[in-house]
Scaffold this motif. Structure first.
Motif, PDB file in Angstrom:
ATOM      1  N   VAL A  93      23.694  33.346  33.134  1.00 17.33           N
ATOM      2  CA  VAL A  93      23.455  32.393  34.182  1.00 17.33           C
ATOM      3  C   VAL A  93      23.427  30.886  33.823  1.00 17.33           C
ATOM      4  N   ARG A  94      22.808  30.628  32.594  1.00 18.81           N
ATOM      5  CA  ARG A  94      22.996  29.207  32.300  1.00 18.81           C
ATOM      6  C   ARG A  94      24.626  28.741  32.194  1.00 18.81           C
ATOM      7  N   ARG A  95      25.598  29.464  31.880  1.00 22.10           N
ATOM      8  CA  ARG A  95      26.844  29.314  31.484  1.00 22.10           C
ATOM      9  C   ARG A  95      27.751  29.549  32.998  1.00 22.10           C
ATOM     10  N   GLY A  96      26.906  30.094  33.882  1.00 21.04           N
ATOM     11  CA  GLY A  96      27.608  30.179  35.065  1.00 21.04           C
ATOM     12  C   GLY A  96      28.729  31.498  35.146  1.00 21.04           C
ATOM     13  N   GLU A  97      28.210  32.351  34.336  1.00 18.10           N
ATOM     14  CA  GLU A  97      29.129  33.538  34.232  1.00 18.10           C
ATOM     15  C   GLU A  97      28.407  34.557  35.024  1.00 18.10           C
ATOM     16  N   ASP A  98      29.291  35.735  35.349  1.00 20.58           N
ATOM     17  CA  ASP A  98      28.705  37.043  36.142  1.00 20.58           C
ATOM     18  C   ASP A  98      29.388  37.937  35.201  1.00 20.58           C
ATOM     19  N   THR A 123      33.289  38.452  35.292  1.00 21.43           N
ATOM     20  CA  THR A 123      33.956  37.186  34.530  1.00 21.43           C
ATOM     21  C   THR A 123      33.769  37.502  33.033  1.00 21.43           C
ATOM     22  N   LEU A 164      31.065  33.082  25.808  1.00 25.13           N
ATOM     23  CA  LEU A 164      29.947  32.027  26.366  1.00 25.13           C
ATOM     24  C   LEU A 164      30.031  30.806  25.715  1.00 25.13           C
TER      25      LEU A 164
END
Length: 57
Positions: free
Chosen positions: A2-7, A10, A45
């Motif tokens: 979440v902190r890295r903007g990944e789902d 992805t 990440l």
């Protein structure tokens, strides 16, 4: 993630680890990851694997 903007989609694409395995191991803590898988996830990440496995004081 979440902190890295990944789902999951992805991260699955970046790592080659299936979305279902990531969901089971990362979100639901069911099963375990191999050191290799953990290393691949950390690399995707952009974090150091030692930051993940080293206990915090």
């Amino acid at each position: 993630m979440v902190r890295r903007g990944e789902d999951l989609l992805t991260l699955a694409a970046k790592t080659g680890i299936s979305k279902s395995k990531l969901s089971r191991t990362v979100y639901r803590s069911e099963g375990s990851l191999t050191v290799r898988d953990l290393s691949i996830i950390c690399q995707a990440l952009g974090i150091n694997v030692l930051d993940v496995i080293t206990p915090t004081p």
